[in-house]
Design an enzyme around this catalytic site. Structure first.
Site, PDB file in Angstrom:
ATOM      1  N   ASN A  12     111.559  56.960  46.348  1.00 59.40           N
ATOM      2  CA  ASN A  12     112.847  57.235  46.980  1.00 59.40           C
ATOM      3  C   ASN A  12     112.837  58.496  47.845  1.00 59.40           C
ATOM      4  O   ASN A  12     113.641  58.601  48.774  1.00 59.40           O
ATOM      5  CB  ASN A  12     113.911  57.362  45.872  1.00 59.40           C
ATOM      6  CG  ASN A  12     115.189  57.967  46.375  1.00 59.40           C
ATOM      7  OD1 ASN A  12     115.970  57.307  47.046  1.00 59.40           O
ATOM      8  ND2 ASN A  12     115.404  59.253  46.104  1.00 59.40           N
ATOM      9  N   TYR A  19     111.927  59.290  61.988  1.00 58.52           N
ATOM     10  CA  TYR A  19     112.488  58.623  60.796  1.00 58.52           C
ATOM     11  C   TYR A  19     112.340  57.104  60.926  1.00 58.52           C
ATOM     12  O   TYR A  19     111.864  56.432  59.995  1.00 58.52           O
ATOM     13  CB  TYR A  19     113.967  59.009  60.665  1.00 58.52           C
ATOM     14  CG  TYR A  19     114.645  58.498  59.417  1.00 58.52           C
ATOM     15  CD1 TYR A  19     114.512  59.161  58.205  1.00 58.52           C
ATOM     16  CD2 TYR A  19     115.443  57.353  59.455  1.00 58.52           C
ATOM     17  CE1 TYR A  19     115.158  58.700  57.055  1.00 58.52           C
ATOM     18  CE2 TYR A  19     116.087  56.891  58.317  1.00 58.52           C
ATOM     19  CZ  TYR A  19     115.942  57.564  57.121  1.00 58.52           C
ATOM     20  OH  TYR A  19     116.581  57.100  55.989  1.00 58.52           O
ATOM     21  N   LYS A  69     110.129  54.564  58.501  1.00 57.68           N
ATOM     22  CA  LYS A  69     110.683  53.456  57.721  1.00 57.68           C
ATOM     23  C   LYS A  69     110.106  52.118  58.197  1.00 57.68           C
ATOM     24  O   LYS A  69     109.891  51.208  57.382  1.00 57.68           O
ATOM     25  CB  LYS A  69     112.212  53.465  57.790  1.00 57.68           C
ATOM     26  CG  LYS A  69     112.858  54.726  57.191  1.00 57.68           C
ATOM     27  CD  LYS A  69     112.527  54.926  55.709  1.00 57.68           C
ATOM     28  CE  LYS A  69     113.382  56.030  55.075  1.00 57.68           C
ATOM     29  NZ  LYS A  69     113.067  56.267  53.659  1.00 57.68           N
TER      30      LYS A  69
HETATM   31  P1  NAD Z   1     119.003  63.035  49.579  1.00 62.37           P
HETATM   32  O1  NAD Z   1     118.680  64.075  50.585  1.00 62.37           O
HETATM   33  O2  NAD Z   1     120.035  63.320  48.553  1.00 62.37           O
HETATM   34  O3  NAD Z   1     117.697  62.578  48.799  1.00 62.37           O
HETATM   35  C1  NAD Z   1     116.400  62.769  49.248  1.00 62.37           C
HETATM   36  C2  NAD Z   1     115.593  63.318  48.080  1.00 62.37           C
HETATM   37  O4  NAD Z   1     114.216  63.386  48.445  1.00 62.37           O
HETATM   38  C3  NAD Z   1     116.054  64.747  47.703  1.00 62.37           C
HETATM   39  O5  NAD Z   1     116.167  64.844  46.296  1.00 62.37           O
HETATM   40  C4  NAD Z   1     114.896  65.600  48.186  1.00 62.37           C
HETATM   41  O6  NAD Z   1     114.710  66.806  47.448  1.00 62.37           O
HETATM   42  C5  NAD Z   1     113.732  64.640  47.995  1.00 62.37           C
HETATM   43  N1  NAD Z   1     112.560  65.041  48.776  1.00 62.37           N
HETATM   44  C6  NAD Z   1     112.495  65.357  50.084  1.00 62.37           C
HETATM   45  N2  NAD Z   1     111.249  65.726  50.401  1.00 62.37           N
HETATM   46  C7  NAD Z   1     110.509  65.634  49.262  1.00 62.37           C
HETATM   47  C8  NAD Z   1     109.165  65.873  48.946  1.00 62.37           C
HETATM   48  N3  NAD Z   1     108.290  66.317  49.867  1.00 62.37           N
HETATM   49  N4  NAD Z   1     108.741  65.659  47.668  1.00 62.37           N
HETATM   50  C9  NAD Z   1     109.603  65.225  46.716  1.00 62.37           C
HETATM   51  N5  NAD Z   1     110.903  64.987  46.967  1.00 62.37           N
HETATM   52  C10 NAD Z   1     111.346  65.188  48.222  1.00 62.37           C
HETATM   53  O7  NAD Z   1     119.397  61.745  50.419  1.00 62.37           O
HETATM   54  P2  NAD Z   1     119.514  60.218  49.972  1.00 62.37           P
HETATM   55  O8  NAD Z   1     120.444  59.595  50.931  1.00 62.37           O
HETATM   56  O9  NAD Z   1     119.745  60.091  48.531  1.00 62.37           O
HETATM   57  O10 NAD Z   1     118.053  59.670  50.343  1.00 62.37           O
HETATM   58  C11 NAD Z   1     117.223  58.953  49.431  1.00 62.37           C
HETATM   59  C12 NAD Z   1     116.402  57.928  50.196  1.00 62.37           C
HETATM   60  O11 NAD Z   1     117.271  56.939  50.740  1.00 62.37           O
HETATM   61  C13 NAD Z   1     115.600  58.490  51.369  1.00 62.37           C
HETATM   62  O12 NAD Z   1     114.321  57.884  51.412  1.00 62.37           O
HETATM   63  C14 NAD Z   1     116.424  58.079  52.567  1.00 62.37           C
HETATM   64  O13 NAD Z   1     115.646  57.944  53.736  1.00 62.37           O
HETATM   65  C15 NAD Z   1     116.962  56.731  52.097  1.00 62.37           C
HETATM   66  N6  NAD Z   1     118.149  56.264  52.812  1.00 62.37           N
HETATM   67  C16 NAD Z   1     119.348  56.895  52.698  1.00 62.37           C
HETATM   68  C17 NAD Z   1     120.446  56.378  53.388  1.00 62.37           C
HETATM   69  C18 NAD Z   1     121.819  56.988  53.304  1.00 62.37           C
HETATM   70  O14 NAD Z   1     122.710  56.530  54.037  1.00 62.37           O
HETATM   71  N7  NAD Z   1     122.071  57.958  52.462  1.00 62.37           N
HETATM   72  C19 NAD Z   1     120.298  55.252  54.191  1.00 62.37           C
HETATM   73  C20 NAD Z   1     119.056  54.645  54.286  1.00 62.37           C
HETATM   74  C21 NAD Z   1     117.988  55.158  53.589  1.00 62.37           C
END
Ligand code: NAD
Length: 284
Positions: A109, A182, A186
């Site tokens: 994730n 990004y 993906k």
């Molecule tokens: P978020 O920023 O809360 O979560 C991202 C997490 O990844 C954080 O806990 C961060 O500390 C961790 N992270 C970042 N770099 C890291 C590293 N080098 N090592 C370990 N951990 C690391 O945001 P989110 O929305 O919960 O994102 C989670 C996933 O969902 C991501 O992959 C994001 O691309 C994907 N995503 C989110 C959305 C959205 O709308 N929120 C949409 C599509 C995809």
């Protein structure tokens, strides 16, 4: 109605507790202390799994989430690692296997954005996003698959030797100006996951791409925080509400369970219909 309320346009219907369909399974969730990752941890625990919560830099929120998991009667551990570091990933996975006994479910994730107009994007911004979002999934998957293969199928736990769920995005298919690093990362997750699904299927290891649309977390706060931004965002979402992290957690549990045992190498969009090209709903 305020854009800052929990569900500005009505949230998901109450769907009750997640059934305990992962009893006895052990899961590792990267980036598990915030947003979608934290919702996945909660959903997995509710479904009966023990969980290793990976975090990069904030031990306190990971530890308080672990306490929540323990209060459900499951085992929980926290483990610091930068998923883009081979050495840190290897030690994270071996610590999780030592402390939980094995790993049955990997949720890749962790992810980030580093946005810039294309011609201003630095090599560092490009590399950081590819390193975490794509190479991170490669490193974690490789380490965990070695454990899946060592252990094999344990029929009383699951009919698969392991499940890998890779967090992607609707931007694995929808181009995204200003976010080319990004979208490229993906898009890479798509073919990475499909290729490992093909390679690992004979070992009864499943790999699935879970692609969220707009989910209310910190990563996209500017897109939902003000009413104006929220209204703009809704032009892209036919179901007319932002997704909540729990929308992803519920689907994840099903994908990690034997109820979806005949699914591998495909993409599940959880996006309120964003992939339906809503701009074509009228005219076109
Ligand atoms: P978020 O920023 O809360 O979560 C991202 C997490 O990844 C954080 O806990 C961060 O500390 C961790 N992270 C970042 N770099 C890291 C590293 N080098 N090592 C370990 N951990 C690391 O945001 P989110 O929305 O919960 O994102 C989670 C996933 O969902 C991501 O992959 C994001 O691309 C994907 N995503 C989110 C959305 C959205 O709308 N929120 C949409 C599509 C995809």
């Amino acid at each position: 109605m305020s854009g800052n309320s929990t569900h500005p346009r009505g949230g998901p219907p109450y769907v009750g507790r997640i059934p305990e369909i992962l009893t006895g399974q052990k899961a590792l969730v990267t980036g598990g202390s915030t947003g979608i990752g934290a919702a996945c941890v909660r959903a997995l625990a509710e479904a009966g799994a023990d969980v290793a919560i990976n975090y990069r830099s904030d031990p306190s929120s990971a530890e308080s989430l672990a306490e929540d998991v323990r209060s459900l009667g499951r085992a929980a551990m926290t483990v610091q690692a930068d998923v883009s570091s081979e050495e840190q990933v290897e030690s994270m996975v071996s610590e999780a296997v030592d402390r939980l006994g094995t790993i049955d479910i990997l949720v890749n994730n962790a992810g980030l954005q580093a946005d810039a107009p294309f011609e201003e994007m630095t090599l560092d911004q490009w590399r950081r996003v590819i390193d975490v979002n794509l190479t991170g999934q490669f490193l974690c998957t490789r380490a965990v698959v070695r454990e899946f293969k060592r252990r094999g199928v344990v029929p009383e736990v699951s009919c698969a030797a392991g499940k890998i769920i890779n967090m992607s995005s609707v931007h694995d298919a929808i181009p995204w100006a200003g976010h080319v690093n990004y979208a490229a990362s993906k898009g890479g997750v798509q073919m990475f996951t499909k290729s490992i699904a093909q390679e690992l299927a004979p070992r009864k290891i499943r790999a699935i791409i879970l692609s969220p649309g707009a989910i209310r977390t910190n990563i996209n706060r500017p897109a939902w925080e003000s009413q104006e931004a929220y209204d703009d965002l809704m032009k892209l979402v036919p179901l007319d509400r932002i997704g909540e992290p729990s929308d992803i957690g519920r689907v994840l549990v099903w994908l990690a369970s034997d109820f979806s045992d005949y699914i591998s190498g495909t993409t599940i969009y959880v996006d309120g219909g964003m992939m339906l090209y809503p701009g074509f709903a009228e005219g076109g």
